[in-house]
Design an enzyme around this catalytic site. Structure first.
Site, PDB file in Angstrom:
ATOM      1  N   TYR A 153       0.842  -1.199   0.000  1.00 22.75           N
ATOM      2  CA  TYR A 153       0.000   0.000   0.000  1.00 22.75           C
ATOM      3  C   TYR A 153       0.883   1.257   0.000  1.00 22.75           C
ATOM      4  CZ  TYR A 153      -2.767   3.787   1.960  1.00 22.75           C
ATOM      5  OH  TYR A 153      -3.333   5.007   2.185  1.00 22.75           O
TER       6      TYR A 153
ATOM      7  N   PHE B 186      -4.408  -5.845  17.615  1.00 21.94           N
ATOM      8  CA  PHE B 186      -3.458  -6.576  16.764  1.00 21.94           C
ATOM      9  C   PHE B 186      -2.027  -6.312  17.216  1.00 21.94           C
ATOM     10  CE2 PHE B 186      -6.935  -6.008  13.418  1.00 21.94           C
ATOM     11  CZ  PHE B 186      -7.546  -7.196  13.790  1.00 21.94           C
TER      12      PHE B 186
HETATM   13  N1  UDP Z   1      -5.943  -2.223  14.933  1.00 26.21           N
HETATM   14  C1  UDP Z   1      -6.312  -3.072  15.964  1.00 26.21           C
HETATM   15  N2  UDP Z   1      -7.561  -3.618  15.924  1.00 26.21           N
HETATM   16  C2  UDP Z   1      -8.455  -3.370  14.929  1.00 26.21           C
HETATM   17  C3  UDP Z   1      -8.052  -2.512  13.872  1.00 26.21           C
HETATM   18  C4  UDP Z   1      -6.793  -1.953  13.907  1.00 26.21           C
HETATM   19  O1  UDP Z   1      -5.542  -3.312  16.900  1.00 26.21           O
HETATM   20  O2  UDP Z   1      -9.562  -3.907  14.949  1.00 26.21           O
HETATM   21  C5  UDP Z   1      -4.623  -1.558  14.997  1.00 26.21           C
HETATM   22  C6  UDP Z   1      -3.766  -1.746  13.754  1.00 26.21           C
HETATM   23  O3  UDP Z   1      -3.013  -2.926  13.840  1.00 26.21           O
HETATM   24  C7  UDP Z   1      -2.929  -0.471  13.780  1.00 26.21           C
HETATM   25  C8  UDP Z   1      -3.880   0.568  14.393  1.00 26.21           C
HETATM   26  O4  UDP Z   1      -4.870  -0.182  15.096  1.00 26.21           O
HETATM   27  O5  UDP Z   1      -1.844  -0.633  14.664  1.00 26.21           O
HETATM   28  C9  UDP Z   1      -4.549   1.450  13.363  1.00 26.21           C
HETATM   29  O6  UDP Z   1      -5.079   0.613  12.359  1.00 26.21           O
HETATM   30  P1  UDP Z   1      -6.079   1.105  11.237  1.00 26.21           P
HETATM   31  O7  UDP Z   1      -6.423  -0.102  10.424  1.00 26.21           O
HETATM   32  O8  UDP Z   1      -7.215   1.857  11.866  1.00 26.21           O
HETATM   33  O9  UDP Z   1      -5.258   2.178  10.394  1.00 26.21           O
HETATM   34  P2  UDP Z   1      -3.824   2.057   9.647  1.00 26.21           P
HETATM   35  O10 UDP Z   1      -2.812   2.551  10.639  1.00 26.21           O
HETATM   36  O11 UDP Z   1      -3.623   0.649   9.215  1.00 26.21           O
HETATM   37  O12 UDP Z   1      -3.972   2.980   8.485  1.00 26.21           O
END
Ligand code: UDP
Length: 323
Positions: free
Chosen positions: A141, A206
């Site tokens: 990405y 996560f």
């Molecule tokens: N995350 C999480 N649980 C969820 C969705 C996201 O722990 O259900 C974590 C993800 O691993 C990252 C942060 O939250 O560390 C932000 O993720 P998101 O997908 O919102 O945005 P990104 O940073 O990927 O653009």
């Protein structure tokens, strides 16, 4: 101005369209509605349903709209998905982006504003992250966005197409009328708020073993309306270059869950899961360039305010937009 907005039915695009119309601009939205929603397009805007892959349809739409600037939001934007299906990211974010550029050059447009991402930096060597850090994306990405930034430099040099690329940190929050509705939701705040809405009995973290104070990833959450405002500032003549857009404060996944619990008044159980591939531990913006060069000033900088606006929208639209 007369604006052509690709991806104007999506989360960030639709809220930009609303703000642009409120500021007196005219808007044509071009969107394939794969991620976006017809109901998210402000009725004051024109909507052309089409894919960037359909070069003829796209050129026709551009010729009819005769825009002075393009705001290019349309893209795939999920880090996790890009790690399992990289081809989708390169074909759409790079290949279809070039199709848009070719059509733009053909009809003759002076300005191009591009939705890039802090994922272009990968795992940063220092915080806060400024625009001069090396670009070393750790997922397809981020790589696809970095590639498109480079392509824009060539189009600027060779075709005189002036561009601004905004490297977004984590867009969040909602306007009065428009909010975040993905058909498959992977983002943290909407997923956590699903628990508060009673649509899930727990949320997931996560990775709880990152080198951060509470072991969870740190991100810089920025209100989607503040993102939209920066795009309006980029339309002024002579503005060009790459700009980070974030608040400069980082919040951990656990802190976001706590803020959602506080704002909603609900208990939000969270289960620890393995790390999601492609996630850097900490991303925090240094955005003084946008403040100094564009006069950008975030109006809704606090996490609490951001989560409150998201919670208001999700409570009013528990199923998101009607399909
Ligand atoms: N995350 C999480 N649980 C969820 C969705 C996201 O722990 O259900 C974590 C993800 O691993 C990252 C942060 O939250 O560390 C932000 O993720 P998101 O997908 O919102 O945005 P990104 O940073 O990927 O653009």
């Amino acid at each position: 101005m007369n604006l052509f907005v690709s991806g104007g039915a999506g989360y960030i695009g639709s809220i930009f369209v609303e703000e642009a119309l409120n500021a007196g601009h005219r808007v044509t939205v071009y969107d394939n509605l794969s991620e976006g929603h017809r109901a998210a397009v402000d009725p004051r805007a024109g909507l052309v349903t089409g894919d960037l892959e359909e070069s003829e349809r796209l050129t026709d739409a551009l010729s009819a709209a005769r825009p002075e600037a393009i705001i290019h939001f349309a893209a795939n934007a999920l880090v996790g998905e890009s790690m399992t299906n990289p081809g989708k990211y390169f074909l759409n974010n790079v290949g279809n982006g070039v199709r848009l550029l070719e059509a733009v050059v053909k009809v003759g447009v002076g300005k191009f504003v591009f939705s890039s991402t802090c994922a272009v930096y990968g795992t940063p060597a220092r915080l806060p992250m400024t625009e001069d850090l090396p670009l070393q994306p750790v997922n397809p990405y981020g790589e696809s966005k970095r590639m498109f930034e480079r392509i824009l430099e060539w189009y600027q040099q060779l075709h005189g197409l002036e561009f601004v690329a905004f490297r977004y940190f984590n867009a969040a929050g909602a306007s009065e009328r428009l909010g975040e509705h993905h058909r498959i939701e992977t983002h943290l705040i909407p997923n956590v708020l699903k628990v508060a809405l009673g649509q899930a009995d727990h949320c997931e973290i996560f990775g709880a073993d990152y080198p951060t104070p509470d072991g969870t990833c740190i991100r810089d959450y920025i209100h989607v309306r503040d993102l939209a405002q920066a795009h309006l500032l980029a339309l002024a003549p002579g503005k060009r270059g790459v700009f980070n857009l974030g608040n400069g404060s980082g919040y951990s996944v656990r802190e976001v869950i706590d803020a959602c619990a506080q704002v909603s008044g609900c208990r939000i159980p969270a289960l620890e899961r393995p790390r999601r591939p492609g996630d850097p531990p900490r991303l925090v913006a240094g955005a003084t360039r946008a403040v100094q060069e564009l006069g950008w000033q975030p109006r809704y900088p606090g996490l609490q305010t951001i989560v409150e606006s998201a919670w208001r929208w999700h409570r009013a639209h528990p199923q998101g937009y009607a399909e």
